[in-house]
Motif scaffolding. Structure first.
Motif, PDB file in Angstrom:
ATOM      1  N   UNK A 209       1.074  -0.989  -0.054  1.00 17.43           N
ATOM      2  CA  UNK A 209       0.022   0.458   0.095  1.00 17.43           C
ATOM      3  C   UNK A 209       1.860   1.383  -0.018  1.00 17.43           C
ATOM      4  N   UNK A 210       0.175   2.356  -0.296  1.00 18.03           N
ATOM      5  CA  UNK A 210       0.784   3.343  -0.353  1.00 18.03           C
ATOM      6  C   UNK A 210       0.540   4.195   0.215  1.00 18.03           C
ATOM      7  N   UNK A 211       1.767   4.795   1.721  1.00 25.47           N
ATOM      8  CA  UNK A 211       1.247   5.803   2.231  1.00 25.47           C
ATOM      9  C   UNK A 211       2.386   6.974   2.440  1.00 25.47           C
ATOM     10  N   UNK A 212       1.344   8.535   2.930  1.00 28.48           N
ATOM     11  CA  UNK A 212       2.644   9.445   3.061  1.00 28.48           C
ATOM     12  C   UNK A 212       3.568   9.057   4.155  1.00 28.48           C
ATOM     13  N   UNK A 213       4.431   9.795   4.128  1.00 28.62           N
ATOM     14  CA  UNK A 213       5.954   9.744   4.671  1.00 28.62           C
ATOM     15  C   UNK A 213       5.427  10.120   6.611  1.00 28.62           C
ATOM     16  N   UNK A 214       5.215  10.855   7.131  1.00 28.50           N
ATOM     17  CA  UNK A 214       4.430  11.053   7.648  1.00 28.50           C
ATOM     18  C   UNK A 214       4.149  10.910   8.861  1.00 28.50           C
ATOM     19  N   UNK A 215       2.535   9.424   7.913  1.00 27.05           N
ATOM     20  CA  UNK A 215       2.345   8.844   8.263  1.00 27.05           C
ATOM     21  C   UNK A 215       2.597   7.549   8.884  1.00 27.05           C
ATOM     22  N   UNK A 216       3.672   7.041   8.333  1.00 21.09           N
ATOM     23  CA  UNK A 216       3.706   5.465   7.958  1.00 21.09           C
ATOM     24  C   UNK A 216       3.955   5.324  10.028  1.00 21.09           C
ATOM     25  N   UNK A 217       5.106   5.873  10.737  1.00 21.50           N
ATOM     26  CA  UNK A 217       5.162   6.227  12.400  1.00 21.50           C
ATOM     27  C   UNK A 217       3.683   5.244  12.723  1.00 21.50           C
ATOM     28  N   UNK A 218       2.477   6.140  12.763  1.00 19.21           N
ATOM     29  CA  UNK A 218       1.882   6.358  13.630  1.00 19.21           C
ATOM     30  C   UNK A 218       0.370   4.916  13.098  1.00 19.21           C
ATOM     31  N   UNK A 219       0.874   4.429  11.973  1.00 23.72           N
ATOM     32  CA  UNK A 219       0.469   3.191  11.520  1.00 23.72           C
ATOM     33  C   UNK A 219       0.757   1.818  11.533  1.00 23.72           C
ATOM     34  N   UNK A 220       1.919   2.453  11.969  1.00 30.64           N
ATOM     35  CA  UNK A 220       2.648   1.413  12.247  1.00 30.64           C
ATOM     36  C   UNK A 220       2.313   0.860  13.524  1.00 30.64           C
ATOM     37  N   UNK A 221       2.062   1.366  14.213  1.00 34.69           N
ATOM     38  CA  UNK A 221       2.046   2.099  15.464  1.00 34.69           C
ATOM     39  C   UNK A 221       0.360   1.256  16.014  1.00 34.69           C
ATOM     40  N   UNK A 222      -0.470   2.181  15.194  1.00 33.07           N
ATOM     41  CA  UNK A 222      -2.148   1.516  15.086  1.00 33.07           C
ATOM     42  C   UNK A 222      -1.744   0.046  14.667  1.00 33.07           C
ATOM     43  N   UNK A 223      -1.185  -0.345  14.234  1.00 35.10           N
ATOM     44  CA  UNK A 223      -1.760  -1.796  13.237  1.00 35.10           C
ATOM     45  C   UNK A 223      -2.273  -1.724  12.085  1.00 35.10           C
ATOM     46  N   UNK A 224      -2.539  -0.625  11.505  1.00 35.40           N
ATOM     47  CA  UNK A 224      -2.520  -0.213  10.078  1.00 35.40           C
ATOM     48  C   UNK A 224      -1.583  -1.002   9.067  1.00 35.40           C
ATOM     49  N   UNK A 225      -0.750  -1.497   9.160  1.00 37.68           N
ATOM     50  CA  UNK A 225       0.563  -1.952   8.242  1.00 37.68           C
ATOM     51  C   UNK A 225       1.552  -2.657   9.369  1.00 37.68           C
ATOM     52  N   UNK A 226       2.338  -3.483   8.802  1.00 35.47           N
ATOM     53  CA  UNK A 226       3.115  -4.330   9.623  1.00 35.47           C
ATOM     54  C   UNK A 226       4.825  -4.375   8.707  1.00 35.47           C
ATOM     55  N   UNK A 227       4.554  -3.243   7.976  1.00 35.45           N
ATOM     56  CA  UNK A 227       6.480  -2.712   7.444  1.00 35.45           C
ATOM     57  C   UNK A 227       5.741  -1.571   6.616  1.00 35.45           C
ATOM     58  N   UNK A 228       6.754  -0.999   6.302  1.00 30.64           N
ATOM     59  CA  UNK A 228       6.841  -0.354   5.628  1.00 30.64           C
ATOM     60  C   UNK A 228       8.734   0.467   5.113  1.00 30.64           C
ATOM     61  N   UNK A 229       8.807   1.166   4.177  1.00 30.45           N
ATOM     62  CA  UNK A 229      10.398   0.937   3.550  1.00 30.45           C
ATOM     63  C   UNK A 229       9.760   2.744   3.010  1.00 30.45           C
ATOM     64  N   UNK A 230      10.779   3.524   4.113  1.00 26.75           N
ATOM     65  CA  UNK A 230      10.436   5.183   3.905  1.00 26.75           C
ATOM     66  C   UNK A 230      12.120   5.942   3.960  1.00 26.75           C
ATOM     67  N   UNK A 231      11.838   7.185   3.589  1.00 25.84           N
ATOM     68  CA  UNK A 231      13.640   8.402   3.836  1.00 25.84           C
ATOM     69  C   UNK A 231      13.248   8.390   5.529  1.00 25.84           C
ATOM     70  N   UNK A 232      14.459   8.696   5.428  1.00 31.45           N
ATOM     71  CA  UNK A 232      15.195   9.359   7.072  1.00 31.45           C
ATOM     72  C   UNK A 232      14.166  10.564   7.316  1.00 31.45           C
ATOM     73  N   UNK A 233      14.211  10.923   8.330  1.00 31.06           N
ATOM     74  CA  UNK A 233      13.744   9.983   9.808  1.00 31.06           C
ATOM     75  C   UNK A 233      13.075   9.239  10.281  1.00 31.06           C
ATOM     76  N   UNK A 234      11.330   9.073   9.101  1.00 37.99           N
ATOM     77  CA  UNK A 234      10.750   7.911  10.089  1.00 37.99           C
ATOM     78  C   UNK A 234      11.276   6.495  10.129  1.00 37.99           C
ATOM     79  N   UNK A 235      11.944   5.845   9.625  1.00 38.96           N
ATOM     80  CA  UNK A 235      12.362   4.680   9.905  1.00 38.96           C
ATOM     81  C   UNK A 235      12.710   4.555  11.297  1.00 38.96           C
TER      82      UNK A 235
END
Length: 364
Positions: free
Chosen positions: A187-213
């Motif tokens: 799925x495609x998500x905006x970079x600033x959304x990645x960390x929250x989506x992972x914490x909330x269980x919406x996704x199981x992982x992601x690939x993104x530019x720093x500093x989000x990883x």
């Protein structure tokens, strides 16, 4: 695409002094990532002003929004994903819009993150604050394959269909012999959304530019298992993108922007205080704000993301060949083929050379 500037005559007078920019003020878009740094340095450090342009920076949280605003003329240009000018020119995901990459803003700098549950399942560990052995990325991918349970498809996010992050994620999955279409969901998500989506269980992982990883790891909601620096070393990651029509209409303004970015890159490379000052600017509310609060300084060429900012701004078509090879299957799946003329026009150094007079130079 239409023929582009073929010499420096449009931006330099007979006396050798640059012609004044056609625009006194303009707006460039960016997405909150570390590799927006050169735009922010040039704005906050006064490098744009020295070149006679007042630049406003517009924060855009989604790449698709940024793309559409540039195409519509609502932004004069923007930080773009390296494949984006080509995708826009080919009309992928929207109507065709001839677009070019006038400069390289960053190289590599991406991280691949799994949730803590999946990271534990594949044996990814954290050692002294850094991700577990980057050299083990292929082994971790194979373990990820072994951890997949029948009837379940982990949901993994990337930032945009035509992005380095998408290509890197596919590369990593292929190392584990994982079928992208049947064994995982992308799925495609905006970079600033990645960390929250992972914490909330919406996704199981992601690939993104720093500093989000590194932020996901710092907040203990995920763990970095691979980096773009390992999967595709030194690849162009972000570029300064403008439409071809804008470049033809405002060649002196484009030259002014490129000279300012070159000066910002040299300052970042040589000034002793540059990294800490840049991080302070990035931490301002209009830019990345608290997303960089876990960083001690701008982590250029350091784990976990290995971003290279301000290194070789001059675009060269050959530098993009690795990306294009990985992108070709996605184009073919849509019944599209890449023509060499469009590729060369998108990633030509002619505008950078016209601005900086560094014909053939392999420096910022």
């Amino acid at each position: 695409m239409s023929p582009s500037l073929s010499s420096d005559a449009a931006s330099t007078s007979r006396t050798g002094a640059p012609h004044p920019p056609e625009l006194a003020s303009l707006t460039l878009g960016f997405v909150p990532l570390l590799d927006a740094a050169l735009l922010i340095i040039a704005r906050e450090g006064g490098f744009f002003a020295v070149q006679g342009v007042e630049v406003s920076l517009s924060r855009e949280n989604a790449w698709s929004t940024l793309r559409d605003k540039v195409a519509a003329g609502l932004l004069d240009g923007a930080q773009m994903l390296a494949p984006m000018p080509l995708a826009m020119s080919l009309g992928l995901s929207r109507a065709p819009c001839d677009t070019l990459a006038a400069a390289v803003l960053s190289r590599q700098g991406n991280t691949l993150v799994l949730s803590r549950r999946l990271a534990d399942a594949v044996g990814a560990s954290v050692d002294n604050g850094e991700p577990g052995a980057f050299g083990a990325a292929s082994e971790l991918a194979r373990r990820f394959k072994a951890s997949l349970k029948e009837g379940t498809r982990p949901r993994l996010a990337m930032v945009y269909p035509y992005s380095c992050q998408h290509l890197l994620l596919r590369d990593w999955l292929a190392r584990g012999d994982i079928d992208v279409d049947s064994e995982v969901e992308l799925v495609a998500l905006p970079p600033p959304r990645m960390v929250d989506a992972l914490r909330e269980g919406e996704i199981d992982g992601f690939c993104v530019g720093e500093p989000w990883g590194s932020l996901a790891q710092h907040r203990q909601v995920g763990r970095v298992v691979a980096s773009g620096a390992e999967l595709m070393p030194a690849h162009p990651e972000k570029v300064l993108g403008v439409t071809a029509s804008w470049a033809r209409r405002y060649p002196n303004t484009l030259s002014a922007l490129l000279r300012a970015l070159q000066a910002a890159a040299l300052w970042l490379d040589k000034a002793p205080e540059a990294r800490r000052q840049t991080l302070a600017w990035l931490a301002l509310p209009p830019y990345l704000d608290e997303a960089v609060g876990h960083l001690d300084e701008l982590p250029l060429e350091a784990a976990p993301g290995y971003p290279c900012i301000g290194e070789r701004l001059r675009p060269l078509t050959a530098d993009f060949e690795g990306l294009i090879q990985r992108l070709s299957p996605l184009l073919e799946a849509r019944g599209r083929q890449l023509d060499t003329a469009t590729l060369e026009e998108c990633y030509s150094a002619v505008h950078y050379d016209a601005a900086t007079h560094q014909y053939g130079a392999d420096t910022p």
